[in-house]
Design a protein around this motif. Structure first.
Motif, PDB file in Angstrom:
ATOM      1  N   SER A  80      83.909  36.010  57.774  1.00  0.00           N
ATOM      2  CA  SER A  80      83.134  36.229  56.553  1.00  0.00           C
ATOM      3  C   SER A  80      83.685  37.417  55.766  1.00  0.00           C
ATOM      4  CB  SER A  80      81.660  36.464  56.892  1.00  0.00           C
ATOM      5  OG  SER A  80      81.512  37.602  57.729  1.00  0.00           O
ATOM      6  N   THR A 140      85.626  37.337  52.145  1.00  0.00           N
ATOM      7  CA  THR A 140      85.046  38.181  51.094  1.00  0.00           C
ATOM      8  C   THR A 140      86.124  39.052  50.474  1.00  0.00           C
ATOM      9  OG1 THR A 140      82.862  38.203  52.134  1.00  0.00           O
ATOM     10  CG2 THR A 140      83.362  39.997  50.615  1.00  0.00           C
ATOM     11  N   ARG A 143      72.079  27.868  57.619  1.00  0.00           N
ATOM     12  CA  ARG A 143      72.530  29.062  56.902  1.00  0.00           C
ATOM     13  C   ARG A 143      71.532  29.411  55.803  1.00  0.00           C
ATOM     14  NH1 ARG A 143      75.659  32.308  59.014  1.00  0.00           N
ATOM     15  NH2 ARG A 143      76.350  32.989  56.954  1.00  0.00           N
ATOM     16  N   LEU A 201      81.991  27.558  55.795  1.00  0.00           N
ATOM     17  CA  LEU A 201      81.554  28.949  55.912  1.00  0.00           C
ATOM     18  C   LEU A 201      82.533  29.890  55.204  1.00  0.00           C
ATOM     19  CD1 LEU A 201      80.363  29.096  59.639  1.00  0.00           C
ATOM     20  CD2 LEU A 201      79.006  28.738  57.574  1.00  0.00           C
ATOM     21  N   TRP A 202      83.808  29.539  55.190  1.00  0.00           N
ATOM     22  CA  TRP A 202      84.768  30.351  54.440  1.00  0.00           C
ATOM     23  C   TRP A 202      84.466  30.259  52.948  1.00  0.00           C
ATOM     24  CZ3 TRP A 202      89.977  28.590  57.151  1.00  0.00           C
ATOM     25  CH2 TRP A 202      89.931  28.959  58.501  1.00  0.00           C
ATOM     26  N   GLU A 227      81.568  29.758  51.732  1.00  0.00           N
ATOM     27  CA  GLU A 227      80.329  30.504  51.523  1.00  0.00           C
ATOM     28  C   GLU A 227      80.637  31.932  51.073  1.00  0.00           C
ATOM     29  OE1 GLU A 227      77.047  32.242  54.563  1.00  0.00           O
ATOM     30  OE2 GLU A 227      77.162  30.053  54.512  1.00  0.00           O
ATOM     31  N   ALA A 228      81.629  32.550  51.702  1.00  0.00           N
ATOM     32  CA  ALA A 228      82.016  33.909  51.312  1.00  0.00           C
ATOM     33  C   ALA A 228      82.600  33.922  49.900  1.00  0.00           C
ATOM     34  CB  ALA A 228      83.021  34.468  52.312  1.00  0.00           C
TER      35      ALA A 228
END
Length: 628
Positions: free
Chosen positions: A365, A369, A537, A576-577, A579-580
């Motif tokens: 994460s 970011t 999430r 999830l990548w 998501e960042a």
């Protein structure tokens, strides 16, 4: 098997309502004498292509009774008929002895019925293929009748529980509102299709009879304004079940009985099973298992919602030949992939952007970011991005494309994609009505699809490759346009705007090229969809609204083998990548009203084609995955 023009009720003659014919999946059915129960399994699982426990959910009560008795009598064999699509007649019966006909209908549902009874059509254009006949003794025939009576008796109490729940809502003045909600939910779930007794009810691509169509009145609207006492048992079951299912898990649960036979007993068993599974996973319950059906459903919903931030992961396995969907639960979302894969794969980009190597223990994460922040900084500074073969036009787009490419490699896929809104700044509105108005002005062109192929250049001719890429991109943009209003409050979306509830959990689908023409053209044999953020999430919050299914990772295999849960976990890891990445974009837009960012690349027909870069497929199923 071919499909013809639809009839008055939307059905297609001589073809499956699901799309193409399914008989090609039955060519391996045993043609030599075998135990009748084993032949039944071969037929209803379409050659053992999906689990027997799922396939048996399509059986009617009489078929279930016959199957149970056949299983207890392995000496019984099938006298086979020719598996020919043109054979829609009964098997020749034997006058002296009781006999079962074994047949399968146009949607792959197995019937085991006494040959003395007429074959029942599930819809106006239904047709049958005979498999064979089973000669019975009088004693075995009576056993089937007794077992059938036992199953029917078992439905009495569950149906009464549903009726009592509906009566309470009628007494409180809520019954008609519940009916309207059920009708509305049917309209906004992608596919609903189930059997009740022998009748097929659906809203799918080629068939609609639950709600009104141009051809006439739907099944549910016909009971508007009627008192509960005027509803048939079937109407009470269907309305009560669909209402309970939606309460328990919105659209994810609404499709629970797709391709299956809906009975009162199976509904209550399903709610009880979910309740027990979530209890075992550490969720807390607030009602007893024998509570009011709708209160129990609400408790299941609360328990499922509590999975946010927990270790267990919910996902669905979809058998696309019949639309059946089975929820499965993994004890955690950790795949067998190298935990430092994000460092290894993106060390070069990290070095280019930040002149150094990432710390090998940097969480994914934080890595993404940092990468997204650095890419955004380059775009804001006006540093151009250009790479031969890439469909990206900026550094942020390049990062998105790299993540999609990573998902293709990690899952051994033929192609992958990710779609979302081009300009998130349009959603930076804090008042509900202006935000809803803005969302309702969006068109499919306001969305994008990043498409990455695996060596299409050497495997497909340019025309076919471009046709697949552009059609998939446009379809995903259209789907995302459908999903985004589903995040709004229901009263904010006018009836004239068509939309679907956004996807909430990852899923794996097999044989997806059979039931939808668009999937067939795009050669989608197996697929994975990992929506973001999923229910495990926190939602993506933009200004005043929480969003689900706002972006995704999807991967496709055009041939066997099918995907496993391990592949799904790897695809979800890439979500999830993303998501960042979206977190950085939203933070930037929130910093100042004047900030602006728009995705300009990924036009339809433009895509990155990876060459000789696909890793070996991840075919090992994670341990301890259980059906819920």
């Amino acid at each position: 098997m071919t499909t013809e023009a639809p009839g008055a009720d939307g059905a297609h003659g001589h073809g499956s309502l699901y799309g193409q014919g399914f008989l090609e999946f039955m060519t391996e059915v045993r043609r030599h004498p075998a135990p009748a129960w084993q032949t039944a399994i071969d037929v209803m699982t379409h050659g053992n292509r999906f689990p027997t426990d799922m396939a048996s959910l399509a059986l009617g009560l009489i078929d279930q009774a016959a199957f149970d008795v056949l299983r207890d009598n392995p000496q019984l064999t099938v006298q086979p008929a020719t598996l020919d699509a043109a054979d829609a007649t009964h098997v020749t019966t034997h006058a002296a002895a009781p006999c079962l006909d074994m047949a399968v209908n146009s949607m792959g549902r197995l019937h085991l019925r006494p040959s003395s009874e007429p074959r029942v059509d599930s819809h106006a254009e239904d047709h049958w293929v005979s498999v064979g006949s089973v000669l019975l003794t009088d004693e075995i025939a009576r056993s089937i009748e007794q077992r059938h009576a036992q199953l029917q008796a078992g439905e009495t109490r569950p149906l009464e529980r549903i009726r009592m729940a509906l009566q309470r809502r009628e007494e409180s003045g809520e019954l008609q509102a519940i009916l309207e909600q059920v009708i509305d939910h049917v309209e906004h779930v992608e596919s609903v299709c189930f059997y009740s007794e022998d009748r097929f009810f659906a809203l799918i691509d080629r068939f609609t009879n639950l709600i009104d169509t141009k051809a006439g009145k739907g099944y549910l609207p016909r009971i508007r304004g009627l008192a509960l006492s005027a509803w048939s048992d079937q109407q009470q079951l269907i309305v009560g079940a669909l209402h309970a299912l939606f309460i328990s898990g919105r659209a994810v649960r609404f499709e629970e009985f797709n391709g299956c036979t809906l009975t009162a007993g199976r509904l209550l068993d399903r709610l009880a099973s979910l309740h027990a599974t979530y209890l075992q996973a550490g969720c807390e319950s607030s009602v007893a298992i024998d509570a009011d059906v709708f209160d129990l459903a609400e408790d299941v919903r609360r328990m499922a919602a509590s999975f946010t931030g927990r270790g267990p992961l919910r996902y669905r396995w979809i058998y696309a030949l019949t639309f059946q969907k089975q929820e499965r639960l993994l004890p955690n979302a950790q795949s067998t992939e190298d935990t430092t894969a994000h460092i290894t794969e993106f060390a070069d980009l990290y070095g280019e952007l930040m002149s150094g190597r990432p710390d090998p223990v940097l969480p994914q994460s934080l890595l993404f970011t940092q990468l997204a922040s650095a890419c955004l900084a380059r775009d804001l500074q006006g540093q151009p991005y250009a790479q031969p073969g890439s469909a990206a036009t900026t550094w942020v787009e390049h990062l998105i494309e790299r993540i999609v490419a990573s998902s293709v490699r990690a899952t051994g896929s033929d192609y992958g994609m990710s779609s979302s809104l081009r300009d998130l700044g349009r959603l930076m509105l804090h008042d509900a009505q202006p935000l809803a108005n803005e969302i309702l002005t969006l068109t499919p062109a306001d969305f994008y699809t990043c498409f990455v192929a695996s060596d299409f250049a050497s495997r497909l001719d340019p025309v076919s490759a471009n046709a697949i890429a552009s059609s998939v991109q446009k379809r995903m943009m259209f789907n995302r346009w459908h999903f985004i209003p589903g995040n709004l409050g229901r009263t904010l979306v006018p009836k004239s705007r068509h939309w679907y509830y956004p996807p909430l959990v990852p899923d794996i689908a097999v044989h997806s090229d059979v039931h939808r023409a668009a999937h067939s053209r795009a050669r989608v044999k197996s697929s994975i969809r990992a929506p973001g953020p999923d229910m495990s999430r926190p939602p993506l919050r933009i200004a005043s609204l929480n969003y689900r299914g706002f972006y995704d990772i999807r991967v496709v295999r055009m041939e066997e083998p099918p995907y496993t849960a391990e592949d799904m976990l790897r695809a979800r890891r890439r979500t999830l990548w993303l998501e960042a990445v979206y977190g950085v974009i939203v933070s930037y837009l929130e910093d100042s009203p004047g900030n602006h960012l728009r995705i300009e690349g990924f036009g339809a027909g433009r895509f990155l084609d990876l060459t000789n870069s696909v890793a070996a497929p991840a075919t090992t199923e994670p341990r301890d995955a259980v059906a819920v």
